[in-house]
Scaffold this motif. Structure first.
Motif, short mmCIF file in Angstrom:
data_model
loop_
_atom_site.label_atom_id
_atom_site.label_comp_id
_atom_site.label_asym_id
_atom_site.label_seq_id
_atom_site.Cartn_x
_atom_site.Cartn_y
_atom_site.Cartn_z
N SER A 1 -2.77 0.40 -3.30
CA SER A 1 -3.34 1.71 -3.00
C SER A 1 -3.31 2.58 -4.26
O SER A 1 -2.49 2.39 -5.16
CB SER A 1 -2.59 2.39 -1.85
N ASN B 1 -5.08 4.80 4.09
CA ASN B 1 -6.38 4.50 4.69
C ASN B 1 -6.31 3.15 5.41
O ASN B 1 -6.44 2.10 4.78
CB ASN B 1 -7.46 4.51 3.61
N VAL C 1 -7.26 0.45 -2.64
CA VAL C 1 -7.79 1.31 -1.60
C VAL C 1 -7.12 2.67 -1.70
O VAL C 1 -6.09 2.83 -2.35
CB VAL C 1 -7.56 0.70 -0.20
N ALA D 1 -10.36 -4.49 3.08
CA ALA D 1 -9.98 -5.20 1.86
C ALA D 1 -9.40 -6.57 2.20
O ALA D 1 -9.72 -7.57 1.53
CB ALA D 1 -8.98 -4.38 1.06
N THR E 1 0.83 -1.20 0.00
CA THR E 1 0.00 0.00 0.00
C THR E 1 0.87 1.26 0.00
O THR E 1 0.95 1.96 1.01
CB THR E 1 -0.93 0.01 1.23
N ALA F 1 -9.80 1.12 5.32
CA ALA F 1 -10.08 0.52 4.02
C ALA F 1 -9.15 -0.65 3.75
O ALA F 1 -9.55 -1.65 3.13
CB ALA F 1 -9.95 1.57 2.92
N THR F 2 -7.92 -0.55 4.21
CA THR F 2 -6.95 -1.64 4.03
C THR F 2 -7.40 -2.87 4.80
O THR F 2 -7.38 -3.99 4.28
CB THR F 2 -5.55 -1.19 4.49
N ASP G 1 -8.63 -2.57 -10.39
CA ASP G 1 -9.51 -2.66 -9.23
C ASP G 1 -10.76 -3.47 -9.56
O ASP G 1 -11.47 -3.18 -10.52
CB ASP G 1 -9.89 -1.25 -8.79
#
Length: 287
Positions: A217, A239, A235, A246, A188, A242-243, A228
């Motif tokens: 990310s 974040n 993401v 996921a 990320t 959100a990570t 995606d």
């Protein structure tokens, strides 16, 4: 030529003396960092401007080059190919599984230098939420770098620090074994204030080559390496929530994870082979 600065300076000067023709490969940081300094930006623009062609690793980097004032037709996108291959060593893979007691445990894997841009700490902070629903999850990190001490300090604050393992620098054979073992590949990265950003993320393609779903990310050229909802989940950068979501989404939906991994593998084999890249280069130069 694969280094704009400083190697490109010598080639640029030589081109006036010897009438040498040259092309330049650009990948990301070799453009994003020098454009922030007036002298280096001037030199970069002249080196790239005199090149017969500028071969960019992706559209994100290509646009940075075009923003210097180069004509669109001078800049060509040549996607890189995965470096790590499927090395057949089932014995090594099984030995690692046994050594780390990984039977029936989900495995999260990151490969990359331990530097601020890669965003390892976002994943570490997301683990607390993940462990509440997947307490057996193990997180393995391949790579070394100046951020290691900070990441180890952060690991020590987690509720299950022994479930985060830094593997350091390992060879290609062992890296391939870990890619085989992984349930999910995750990296990320984020853009830094100095302009440093993830130009592409070849390691996403290497994970996809092994049929692994990836979490990435939205920064730099990452969205060209990961689609995606088709080959992985993207993401927003930095974040943590959100990570975590996921990771849990893929752990709770193995059929989705399998589908993303399969589609990613097919995409890499069709669009990112070394043969296709070589042919593209031949086409660019009329061979």
């Amino acid at each position: 030529m694969g280094q704009v600065l400083p190697l490109g300076t010598a080639v640029w000067i030589l081109s006036f003396i010897k009438k040498t023709r040259y092309a330049v490969f650009v990948h990301g940081m070799d453009v994003s960092l020098p454009i922030r300094h007036s002298r280096k930006r001037w030199l970069l623009k002249n080196i790239l401007g005199r090149a017969e062609k500028v071969l960019a690793a992706n559209n994100f980097v290509a646009q940075m080059v075009r923003n210097l004032g180069l004509p669109a037709e001078q800049v060509v996108v040549i996607y890189p190919s995965p470096v790590i291959k499927k090395l057949s060593n089932n014995t090594l893979t099984e030995n690692l599984r046994q050594r780390y007691n990984l039977q029936n445990k989900p495995i999260l894997l990151t490969i990359g230098r331990l530097v601020e841009r890669k965003g390892h700490e976002i994943i570490l902070m997301a683990l607390e939420s993940v462990w509440r629903e997947a307490p057996q999850l193990r997180y393995f990190i391949i790579g070394t770098g100046p951020f290691k001490n900070k990441l180890e300090d952060l690991r020590a604050l987690l509720s299950h620090p022994h479930q985060v393992i830094f593997l350091g620098e390992i060879n290609d054979e062992e890296t391939a074994a870990w890619l085989s073992l992984a349930t999910i590949f995750i990296m990320t990265p984020r853009a830094l204030a100095n302009g440093d950003a993830e130009g592409f993320g070849l390691v996403y393609l290497e994970a996809a080559f092994f049929g692994k779903p990836v979490i990435a990310s939205r920064t730099g050229g990452v969205s060209e390496a990961v689609i995606d909802g088709q080959t992985g989940i993207i993401v927003e950068e930095n974040n943590v929530e959100a990570t975590a979501m996921a990771i849990l989404k893929l752990l709770k939906n193995p059929s989705l994870a399998e589908e993303l991994g399969r589609d990613g593998q097919e995409r890499v084999e069709k669009q990112f082979s070394a043969e296709s890249a070589a042919q593209r280069i031949k086409d660019v130069f009329g061979y």
